[in-house]
Design a protein around this motif. Sequence first.
Motif, PDB file in Angstrom:
ATOM      1  N   PRO A 488       1.587   3.539 -10.418  1.00  0.00           N
ATOM      2  CA  PRO A 488       2.137   3.057  -9.141  1.00  0.00           C
ATOM      3  C   PRO A 488       2.188   4.188  -8.124  1.00  0.00           C
ATOM      4  N   SER A 489       2.104   3.832  -6.864  1.00  0.00           N
ATOM      5  CA  SER A 489       2.121   4.845  -5.803  1.00  0.00           C
ATOM      6  C   SER A 489       3.047   4.414  -4.678  1.00  0.00           C
ATOM      7  N   LEU A 490       3.465   5.397  -3.904  1.00  0.00           N
ATOM      8  CA  LEU A 490       4.369   5.169  -2.783  1.00  0.00           C
ATOM      9  C   LEU A 490       3.589   4.584  -1.612  1.00  0.00           C
ATOM     10  N   SER A 491       4.068   3.451  -1.098  1.00  0.00           N
ATOM     11  CA  SER A 491       3.402   2.805   0.030  1.00  0.00           C
ATOM     12  C   SER A 491       3.732   3.518   1.335  1.00  0.00           C
ATOM     13  N   ASP A 492       3.351   2.913   2.451  1.00  0.00           N
ATOM     14  CA  ASP A 492       3.540   3.486   3.788  1.00  0.00           C
ATOM     15  C   ASP A 492       5.001   3.893   4.005  1.00  0.00           C
ATOM     16  N   GLU A 560      21.998  -2.548  -0.113  1.00  0.00           N
ATOM     17  CA  GLU A 560      21.594  -3.912  -0.469  1.00  0.00           C
ATOM     18  C   GLU A 560      21.102  -4.699   0.733  1.00  0.00           C
ATOM     19  N   ALA A 561      21.836  -4.559   1.848  1.00  0.00           N
ATOM     20  CA  ALA A 561      21.459  -5.330   3.037  1.00  0.00           C
ATOM     21  C   ALA A 561      20.089  -4.908   3.560  1.00  0.00           C
ATOM     22  N   LEU A 562      19.840  -3.613   3.536  1.00  0.00           N
ATOM     23  CA  LEU A 562      18.552  -3.120   4.018  1.00  0.00           C
ATOM     24  C   LEU A 562      17.412  -3.600   3.112  1.00  0.00           C
ATOM     25  N   ALA A 563      17.665  -3.627   1.806  1.00  0.00           N
ATOM     26  CA  ALA A 563      16.648  -4.094   0.871  1.00  0.00           C
ATOM     27  C   ALA A 563      16.402  -5.588   1.039  1.00  0.00           C
ATOM     28  N   ALA A 564      17.476  -6.351   1.268  1.00  0.00           N
ATOM     29  CA  ALA A 564      17.329  -7.795   1.443  1.00  0.00           C
ATOM     30  C   ALA A 564      16.560  -8.128   2.710  1.00  0.00           C
ATOM     31  N   ALA A 565      16.605  -7.240   3.689  1.00  0.00           N
ATOM     32  CA  ALA A 565      15.920  -7.493   4.959  1.00  0.00           C
ATOM     33  C   ALA A 565      14.434  -7.168   4.893  1.00  0.00           C
ATOM     34  N   ARG A 566      13.970  -6.574   3.763  1.00  0.00           N
ATOM     35  CA  ARG A 566      12.566  -6.209   3.654  1.00  0.00           C
ATOM     36  C   ARG A 566      11.733  -7.428   3.276  1.00  0.00           C
ATOM     37  N   ALA A 567      11.628  -8.358   4.201  1.00  0.00           N
ATOM     38  CA  ALA A 567      10.840  -9.573   3.946  1.00  0.00           C
ATOM     39  C   ALA A 567       9.351  -9.277   3.911  1.00  0.00           C
ATOM     40  N   ASP A 568       8.948  -8.124   4.490  1.00  0.00           N
ATOM     41  CA  ASP A 568       7.529  -7.795   4.538  1.00  0.00           C
ATOM     42  C   ASP A 568       7.037  -7.099   3.269  1.00  0.00           C
ATOM     43  N   ALA A 569       7.964  -6.876   2.315  1.00  0.00           N
ATOM     44  CA  ALA A 569       7.561  -6.181   1.086  1.00  0.00           C
ATOM     45  C   ALA A 569       6.583  -7.035   0.284  1.00  0.00           C
ATOM     46  N   SER A 574       8.069  -2.701  -5.936  1.00  0.00           N
ATOM     47  CA  SER A 574       9.425  -2.377  -6.377  1.00  0.00           C
ATOM     48  C   SER A 574      10.093  -1.579  -5.274  1.00  0.00           C
ATOM     49  N   LEU A 575      11.355  -1.900  -4.986  1.00  0.00           N
ATOM     50  CA  LEU A 575      12.089  -1.236  -3.913  1.00  0.00           C
ATOM     51  C   LEU A 575      13.054  -0.211  -4.497  1.00  0.00           C
ATOM     52  N   VAL A 576      12.980   1.012  -3.994  1.00  0.00           N
ATOM     53  CA  VAL A 576      13.871   2.097  -4.399  1.00  0.00           C
ATOM     54  C   VAL A 576      14.572   2.608  -3.154  1.00  0.00           C
ATOM     55  N   ALA A 577      15.894   2.791  -3.246  1.00  0.00           N
ATOM     56  CA  ALA A 577      16.672   3.231  -2.087  1.00  0.00           C
ATOM     57  C   ALA A 577      16.957   4.725  -2.166  1.00  0.00           C
ATOM     58  N   VAL A 578      17.118   5.343  -0.976  1.00  0.00           N
ATOM     59  CA  VAL A 578      17.514   6.741  -0.884  1.00  0.00           C
ATOM     60  C   VAL A 578      18.606   6.836   0.187  1.00  0.00           C
ATOM     61  N   ARG A 579      19.648   7.598  -0.123  1.00  0.00           N
ATOM     62  CA  ARG A 579      20.747   7.783   0.832  1.00  0.00           C
ATOM     63  C   ARG A 579      21.021   9.273   0.973  1.00  0.00           C
ATOM     64  N   LEU A 580      21.205   9.732   2.210  1.00  0.00           N
ATOM     65  CA  LEU A 580      21.577  11.102   2.521  1.00  0.00           C
ATOM     66  C   LEU A 580      22.747  11.039   3.496  1.00  0.00           C
ATOM     67  N   GLY A 581      23.948  11.215   2.977  1.00  0.00           N
ATOM     68  CA  GLY A 581      25.135  11.043   3.804  1.00  0.00           C
ATOM     69  C   GLY A 581      25.285   9.582   4.195  1.00  0.00           C
ATOM     70  N   GLU A 588       9.017   1.586  -0.739  1.00  0.00           N
ATOM     71  CA  GLU A 588       8.251   0.552  -1.435  1.00  0.00           C
ATOM     72  C   GLU A 588       7.216   1.211  -2.345  1.00  0.00           C
ATOM     73  N   ILE A 589       7.255   0.858  -3.637  1.00  0.00           N
ATOM     74  CA  ILE A 589       6.322   1.426  -4.616  1.00  0.00           C
ATOM     75  C   ILE A 589       5.536   0.275  -5.228  1.00  0.00           C
ATOM     76  N   ARG A 590       4.218   0.414  -5.251  1.00  0.00           N
ATOM     77  CA  ARG A 590       3.383  -0.691  -5.723  1.00  0.00           C
ATOM     78  C   ARG A 590       2.082  -0.149  -6.311  1.00  0.00           C
ATOM     79  N   GLN A 591       1.327  -1.040  -6.929  1.00  0.00           N
ATOM     80  CA  GLN A 591       0.013  -0.700  -7.446  1.00  0.00           C
ATOM     81  C   GLN A 591      -1.008  -0.828  -6.309  1.00  0.00           C
ATOM     82  N   ALA A 592      -1.726   0.254  -6.033  1.00  0.00           N
ATOM     83  CA  ALA A 592      -2.718   0.242  -4.955  1.00  0.00           C
ATOM     84  C   ALA A 592      -4.087  -0.166  -5.511  1.00  0.00           C
ATOM     85  N   LEU A 593      -4.815  -1.001  -4.735  1.00  0.00           N
ATOM     86  CA  LEU A 593      -6.169  -1.374  -5.131  1.00  0.00           C
ATOM     87  C   LEU A 593      -7.083  -0.151  -5.129  1.00  0.00           C
TER      88      LEU A 593
END
Length: 776
Positions: A488-492, A560-569, A574-581, A588-593
């Motif tokens: 899997p690789s990190l998307s845009d 959670e709210a930010l992840a739920a709003a990712r309708a374009d995923a 797979s969605l992974v969150a990061v928080r800094l303060g 977004e991490i997925r299998q690339a063609l």
Amino acid sequence: MASETLAPNVTALAGASWPGAPVQDVDARGKPGDDRARTEAPAQDFSLFLRRDPAGQAEMAFAVEGIDCAACIDEIEDGCEALPGIVRARLNYTTHRLTIGWDARAEPAPARVLEALAKAGYRAWPFEADRLEEIDNATSRHLLRCLGVAGFAAMNIMLLSVSVWSGNVTDITPETRDFFHWLSALIALPAAAYAGQPFFQSALRALKARSLNMDVPITLGVLLALSVSVYETLHHAEHAYFDSAVMLLFFLLAGRYLDHAMRRRTRAEAGNLAALKAVSANRIEADGRLVTVPAAAVKPGDEVMLRAGERAPVDGRVLSGTASVDESLVTGETLPRHVGVGGTVHAGSLIHDGVLRLRTTAAGEDTFLDEIERLLDKASTARGRYIRLADRAARLYAPMVHTTALLALIGWLIAGASLHQAVLIAVAVLIITCPCALALAVPAVQVVAAGTLMRAGVLINSGDTFERLAEIDTVAFDKTGTLTLPDPSLSDTSHVPAPLLAAAARLALASTHPLARAIAVAHPDALPLAEVREVPGAGVEAEIDGVTARLGSPAFCGCEALAAARADAAPDASLVAVRLGEACAVLEIRQALRSDARAVMDELRDAGLAIVLLSGDRRAAVAPVAARLGVTDWWAQMRPGDKIAVLESLDAKGHGVLMVGDGINDAPSLASAHVSLSPISAADVTRAQADAVFLGEKLAPVAIALKVARRARHLMRQNLMIAVVYNLIAVPLAVAGAVTPLVAALAMSGSSIIVTLNALRARQGGRALEKAKEAA
């Protein structure tokens, strides 16, 4: 199913099942034992090797020694199936494993099978992997010693023969010539007696079974050439043929050793499936104690505990706990699956993190992993029945050679020739029709074409790959790891602020989770943090410049709210969150063609090939990939047996199918398909079943392999035709007595050179193919 409370002495293991459910405390007491319960039993106790198949029939596997060619398959299978009560007999040519099935109500069959095989000249015993490996090692060493002896003898005899040939046209004395001939005899006779054993024994078995194989004319040719050479030397003749006999043995031994080495490597890699089976299991007793037992001791209904880093020893349903599970065996999906109460886990699945308590639903030989192994063995046996082009020609060739030589001998004796003259003519016929040109016709093209493909990034595993590749009209692709890249690789990440992205990369270095590895790989310059705390089942956190940073599930990071709003995923992301303060972002991490996947699909369609997609992944993940590649025939959520069923239905309609896959769950379908390819990143078991593997991150080698295979098959047929035309011209001359054994040997060598030169034409276009690969 309701959750049950774990035993009080079980505490929580650390893990990072992102995105995870609540963490559960369990105790990590007791490591799995390394001892495996094993019962050694005498081979004659057949009951230890018997099993019942799903249809209720008795079944047993035998290891068979003495199999030298594909013709042995029909001989052994037909002989066993002719026995009363035997309903099926299937021989795997690669592993030399014979599986016998019979009606369990009938008289036990093992003893009758062993007796029938012994009468046919084959040694057999109940299949045991360890014993087969010992026999295989001994056979390999013996072939190598025979090859070394033949090579050493051939070099020295040829040195003496060149001296005789040149001396015959200059000033060699009869005494010197005789001396060189006797030296050649002293080298050739013991060398041929030792080095020719593999052929002599095979020919003897064939004659005892009242059949002919390719080793019979080879044995006759070698023995007669040596006998005539000794006779000629005794009578001070100008020519002897010790060099021809030993050189023939050397070249044939080289081919047999390479074939044996290839099958040995394939067996070794195929055996790696056993490495996925857990040796022990953590069984929970009725009083709550955790006991380590052999995996074979677990029965359906028993409760077992799985911990981070362990492979499931059984199929089961989750009673309590959550974990991130690698189930590539089931779906081929490399991303881990979150499993909770009520979920299912299959034997062989790897627990990335978390702890699970299972109720066993299947154990022993009834697990999903054993089902894959049985499907794999059955499919490999079926494909092994394919008869190679050279083998088909050889079946007609051997009896024709014997008949021609015998008729020449009888005919000249009737015509009044001396026995010596008649034997010389018969030997000339055997030598001039020696299957060197026929034996080289196909392998020579295979070697050159394999070299061309190697330069293009394709490695060949099977000798008849080119023939079967050239026959296909349909290509079936797996999705994950085949059409997509294996990891899997990190998307845009253009929408993610740089400080958050840098924090995610530094935190990811501290975790072994597959999603974290994808983030770390995308940012190789990130520096690790000094102190990172792992929160079981959630993620990791640390202090960066005095600010708390977190990486893990959206719930753990408060996103959670930010992840739920990712309708374009994407559906397969797979969605992974990061928080800094206070700042937060979702990655977004997925299998690339693969970059050239669409171009290769178009090229295959232009070549007149149909394309289908067979995936074990979810429909939501497969549909967009099929749409992007223009594939209209696709299936999702397929188990290994389902893929085989589709391939068999295509085969029943007359389609030759090339299967391209990489997962362990693809191994049975790769073995079942008419021909198969896999990427080099595939599992060992999968690569062992594939006829070829391709290198790199592009799909272009698949199209290149098809082009080279079609040209190779054309050249193979040309070479066989050359060998036939050569025999049509040479044999009548030999039968008419116009050819001496020496001229016959030279003519035989000449025909071999012609087919070899023609085979070199397989390199034409190799540079163009390499450029096409680079351009793709």
